[in-house]
Design an enzyme around this catalytic site. Structure first.
Site, mmCIF file in Angstrom:
data_model
loop_
_atom_site.group_PDB
_atom_site.id
_atom_site.type_symbol
_atom_site.label_atom_id
_atom_site.label_comp_id
_atom_site.label_asym_id
_atom_site.label_seq_id
_atom_site.Cartn_x
_atom_site.Cartn_y
_atom_site.Cartn_z
ATOM 1 N N SER A 1 2.430 -6.219 7.120
ATOM 2 C CA SER A 1 1.935 -4.898 7.534
ATOM 3 C C SER A 1 0.799 -4.959 8.539
ATOM 4 O O SER A 1 0.241 -3.917 8.899
ATOM 5 C CB SER A 1 1.483 -4.106 6.303
ATOM 6 O OG SER A 1 0.414 -4.781 5.649
ATOM 7 N N HIS B 1 2.465 1.983 15.768
ATOM 8 C CA HIS B 1 2.238 0.850 16.662
ATOM 9 C C HIS B 1 3.455 0.539 17.529
ATOM 10 O O HIS B 1 3.370 -0.283 18.444
ATOM 11 C CB HIS B 1 1.761 -0.353 15.862
ATOM 12 C CG HIS B 1 0.451 -0.086 15.197
ATOM 13 N ND1 HIS B 1 -0.722 0.110 15.900
ATOM 14 C CD2 HIS B 1 0.128 0.080 13.883
ATOM 15 C CE1 HIS B 1 -1.703 0.355 15.058
ATOM 16 N NE2 HIS B 1 -1.213 0.352 13.834
ATOM 17 N N GLY C 1 9.274 -3.194 3.027
ATOM 18 C CA GLY C 1 8.905 -4.596 2.903
ATOM 19 C C GLY C 1 8.666 -5.274 4.237
ATOM 20 O O GLY C 1 9.397 -5.048 5.205
ATOM 21 N N ALA D 1 6.249 -10.141 -4.492
ATOM 22 C CA ALA D 1 5.180 -10.272 -5.486
ATOM 23 C C ALA D 1 5.703 -9.864 -6.865
ATOM 24 O O ALA D 1 6.667 -9.098 -6.980
ATOM 25 C CB ALA D 1 3.992 -9.398 -5.102
ATOM 26 N N GLY E 1 0.797 -1.220 0.000
ATOM 27 C CA GLY E 1 0.000 0.000 0.000
ATOM 28 C C GLY E 1 0.827 1.266 0.000
ATOM 29 O O GLY E 1 0.616 2.169 -0.821
ATOM 30 N N SER F 1 -1.353 6.756 9.442
ATOM 31 C CA SER F 1 -2.332 6.069 8.574
ATOM 32 C C SER F 1 -2.171 6.606 7.161
ATOM 33 O O SER F 1 -2.715 7.660 6.833
ATOM 34 C CB SER F 1 -3.759 6.317 9.066
ATOM 35 O OG SER F 1 -3.923 5.929 10.417
ATOM 36 N N SER G 1 6.267 2.589 12.491
ATOM 37 C CA SER G 1 4.813 2.664 12.638
ATOM 38 C C SER G 1 4.435 3.297 13.969
ATOM 39 O O SER G 1 5.187 3.228 14.954
ATOM 40 C CB SER G 1 4.224 1.248 12.561
ATOM 41 O OG SER G 1 2.863 1.234 12.932
ATOM 42 N N ASP H 1 10.034 -6.505 -4.512
ATOM 43 C CA ASP H 1 8.926 -7.110 -3.769
ATOM 44 C C ASP H 1 8.961 -8.610 -4.008
ATOM 45 O O ASP H 1 9.482 -9.067 -5.035
ATOM 46 C CB ASP H 1 7.582 -6.533 -4.209
ATOM 47 C CG ASP H 1 6.526 -6.629 -3.113
ATOM 48 O OD1 ASP H 1 6.142 -7.763 -2.748
ATOM 49 O OD2 ASP H 1 6.084 -5.576 -2.614
ATOM 50 N N TYR I 1 3.577 -7.091 15.680
ATOM 51 C CA TYR I 1 3.924 -6.179 14.590
ATOM 52 C C TYR I 1 4.603 -4.927 15.140
ATOM 53 O O TYR I 1 5.646 -4.491 14.628
ATOM 54 C CB TYR I 1 2.663 -5.808 13.807
ATOM 55 C CG TYR I 1 2.847 -4.669 12.837
ATOM 56 C CD1 TYR I 1 3.511 -4.864 11.639
ATOM 57 C CD2 TYR I 1 2.369 -3.393 13.126
ATOM 58 C CE1 TYR I 1 3.694 -3.811 10.743
ATOM 59 C CE2 TYR I 1 2.544 -2.342 12.240
ATOM 60 C CZ TYR I 1 3.207 -2.554 11.051
ATOM 61 O OH TYR I 1 3.400 -1.518 10.166
#
Length: 281
Positions: free
Chosen positions: A84, A122, A81, A34, A12, A175, A120, A32, A146
């Site tokens: 998340s 968090h 990376g 992906a 994101g 955010s 983060s 990534d 996390y």
């Protein structure tokens, strides 16, 4: 800086930053786990920015050999990376902590001088509103595994800055989404344009050494965290989540002052549904 490695480029925040950081004379090396070959082209309307080129590396941040190869010829790394969201300890430890150590070590071994680490809020999720605005130096109170992984990432950054001389900036992202998704984000939102401005400041600040800063826009309902650290790097937020307040109110209504989501900085990450016994495999 002419070549920037972005790990987690398909995620994101990576998707948001890719057009923001594109610039003439700059190559973005996107990494990534992906597939990256089918990434959409950067919109021509992205504030007139164009990149001289993009390079794609499909690899895991836990693969030391692949990370060293990806770091060759790079002027800076933006390390996004990892997992998340909250997950069982084994996965968080392997990817978020082990992978972050692998990134810093690859930077050291290949001579990359600067790492911008996506930390983060968090990290400090269990702090409460009576303590706001939280300074950059506040004691970590992580709300999840996390969050613990981001504390570890900041600690690794400090080690590599002080022992090996890397410039390391840890950005405690609040955010970061295209628009505020709920009432809480009216206080915590980091807009895409402000995210671009903040990470650009992290890339270009002269001799930053080791820094911890918060990533948040200039929201009317904000004031939860300090903006002094980010401003010291040259970042000036321009966007305000209040522009979306009526839309958010129509979707979700207002949040009462005693709503549990406002009891801690970490919001829902502090809820009991994320207790270890409930995480599953």
């Amino acid at each position: 800086m002419s070549r920037i490695l972005i790990t987690g480029a398909v995620g994101g925040v990576g998707t948001i930053l890719r057009p923001q950081l594109a610039a003439p004379g700059r190559t973005l090396r996107l990494l990534d786990i992906a597939p990256l070959a089918d990434l959409p082209a950067i919109p021509a309307a992205a504030a007139g920015r164009t990149a001289d080129g993009e390079e794609y590396v499909q690899a895991s941040v836990t693969d030391a050999a692949a990370m060293e190869k990806a770091c060759e010829g790079v002027d800076a790394i933006i390390h996004l990376g990892g997992i998340s969201v909250e997950a069982p300890w084994e996965r968080i430890h392997e990817v978020n902590i082990g992978g972050t150590c692998t990134v810093f070590e690859a930077a050291r071994r290949t001579g990359v001088p600067r790492v911008v680490f996506a930390s983060s809020n968090h990290v400090v999720g269990f702090h409460t509103p009576d303590e706001y605005p939280l300074p950059e130096t506040v004691t970590p109170l992580p709300d999840t595994y996390y969050g613990v992984s981001k504390v570890a990432g900041e600690a690794l950054g400090a080690l590599y800055a002080h022992r090996y001389g890397l410039d390391v900036i840890c950005v405690r992202i609040m955010s970061c989404f295209p628009e505020p998704a709920n009432p809480r984000m009216l206080a915590t939102w980091l807009s895409p344009d402000d995210a671009g401005r903040l990470f650009e400041a992290c890339l270009t600040a002269e001799n930053p050494g080791y820094r911890v800063v918060y990533g948040v826009s200039d929201n009317t309902r904000g004031g939860w965290v300090s903006q002094e650290g980010a401003r010291a790097l040259g970042f000036e937020p321009r966007d305000n989540a209040e522009a979306y307040a009526s839309q958010v109110r129509e979707r979700a209504g207002e949040v009462a002052d005693d709503d549990p989501v406002l009891a801690h900085l970490g919001g829902q990450f502090c809820f009991p549904n994320l207790d270890a016994d409930r995480l599953g495999a």
